[in-house]
Design an enzyme around this catalytic site. Sequence first.
Site, PDB file in Angstrom:
ATOM      1  N   ARG A 195      55.022  40.346  35.875  1.00  0.00           N
ATOM      2  CA  ARG A 195      56.185  39.473  35.654  1.00  0.00           C
ATOM      3  C   ARG A 195      56.252  38.939  34.219  1.00  0.00           C
ATOM      4  NH1 ARG A 195      53.650  34.518  39.301  1.00  0.00           N
ATOM      5  NH2 ARG A 195      53.227  36.127  40.815  1.00  0.00           N
ATOM      6  N   ASN A 196      55.097  38.814  33.547  1.00  0.00           N
ATOM      7  CA  ASN A 196      55.125  38.365  32.142  1.00  0.00           C
ATOM      8  C   ASN A 196      55.865  39.387  31.288  1.00  0.00           C
ATOM      9  OD1 ASN A 196      53.320  35.815  31.716  1.00  0.00           O
ATOM     10  ND2 ASN A 196      52.262  37.079  33.224  1.00  0.00           N
ATOM     11  N   LYS A 212      45.146  38.494  29.026  1.00  0.00           N
ATOM     12  CA  LYS A 212      45.992  39.691  29.186  1.00  0.00           C
ATOM     13  C   LYS A 212      47.463  39.325  29.425  1.00  0.00           C
ATOM     14  CE  LYS A 212      46.612  39.262  33.699  1.00  0.00           C
ATOM     15  NZ  LYS A 212      47.540  39.612  34.749  1.00  0.00           N
ATOM     16  N   GLY A 239      48.300  34.125  46.246  1.00  0.00           N
ATOM     17  CA  GLY A 239      47.608  33.295  47.231  1.00  0.00           C
ATOM     18  C   GLY A 239      47.838  33.817  48.645  1.00  0.00           C
ATOM     19  N   GLN A 259      52.638  32.986  33.421  1.00  0.00           N
ATOM     20  CA  GLN A 259      51.500  32.236  32.882  1.00  0.00           C
ATOM     21  C   GLN A 259      51.293  32.503  31.397  1.00  0.00           C
ATOM     22  OE1 GLN A 259      48.602  31.538  36.127  1.00  0.00           O
ATOM     23  NE2 GLN A 259      50.472  30.401  35.862  1.00  0.00           N
TER      24      GLN A 259
END
Length: 353
Positions: free
Chosen positions: A271-272, A207, A17, A302
């Site tokens: 980060r995933n 993804k 953001g 997420q």
Amino acid sequence: MASTLKRVSIVGSGNWGSTIAKIVGTNVLSNPKFDQKVKMYVYEEIVDGRKLTEIINTQHENIKYLPGHKLPENVVAVPDVVEVAHDADIIIFVLPHQFMANTCKPLMGKLKSDAFGVSLCKGFYIADDGKIDLISNMVRNLLKIECLVVMGANIAGEVAAGQFCEATIGSRNREQGLLLKEVLQTDFFRIVVRHDVEVVEACGALKNIVALGAGFCDGLNYGDNTKAAVIRLGLMEVMKFCDIFYKSSEHRTFFESCGVADLVTTCYGGRNRRVAEAFARALGEKTIDELEKELLNGQKVQGPEAAREVNIMLKAHNYENDFPLLTSIYKICVREIPVTQLIDNLRNHPEHL
Ligand SMILES: NC(=O)c1ccc[n+]([C@@H]2O[C@H](COP(=O)([O-])OP(=O)(O)OC[C@H]3O[C@@H](n4cnc5c(N)ncnc54)[C@H](O)[C@@H]3O)[C@@H](O)[C@H]2O)c1
């Protein structure tokens, strides 16, 4: 006389953001179509004893979510989402997707009737009746405005540093898509507009799940070939998922930034992947929630939430066995199967497409 300048507002001020605010704030200054003030909704919190909005508006930097990058001074942090969006013509939603519905609800009936939204959120929406939907559809239904999407291989820190990359706008309406392109495109941020908005959005949501699989491979010390196989099978499942659930699906879109490029970058840099690697190394000793808190300083992963949402959808249509990768990743996240079972579940992967 009412101004004819288009106002752009941003709802969200995390890592991505704040990066988008930097780009939008800079672009509107040099484009006479747009109002120069950009309001940015900040979910208020106290950082180093001060309100984050106050820090952003005085230091022009989001020191928690995008430290080290100055925001243009025409970007104004506001803690009230209605104040941010009520007079905007283009409302860019860029929040972790699990916060979208609650953040949007206060905006019902408060927006300009010809405004349009843009979702940069990667994930799905679970409706009150348990059905899964795209975030853009949730925005359309709840706020009664059109909603475009922007997805791509865009790790925020690299974009904020001005490194070249691309993104894909999904827009059914060509005119709105091109206007949004003017808001976002820079000489280092190349934008392509596609009409099959559902596919652009679904690629972005799915993804993150595949990236967890890539992270599990890293945490289990598998080599590059195995990880490449997981990424390839992931792409096949993403394409199959779109073919089944989104009839407008065009295979060209998978080769845009929202498709294969975002998949690759997330499976190597995101980060995933990072949290999933730590999860696999801990071999069941720590949950994903614990690792998210430990490693990400308030940022959100997420993928696990998206894996749960997709599993609800696959289960409801009896498709779990057709999507062994997405299904196994979900089961690993909720600790229904051990992470070491991932590859065994892929050995007889069904032919796709
Ligand atoms: N970071 C990236 O590199 C990147 C790149 C492309 C897309 N995205 C997507 O952009 C979206 C936003 O991610 P981000 O990186 O800007 O966020 P982030 O994970 O960096 O930060 C979390 C944000 O959520 C806010 N928040 C916390 N609790 C909240 C609540 N209850 N209600 C509303 N807001 C709350 C925090 O204030 C913070 O702004 C996600 O869907 C993400 O997948 C991120």
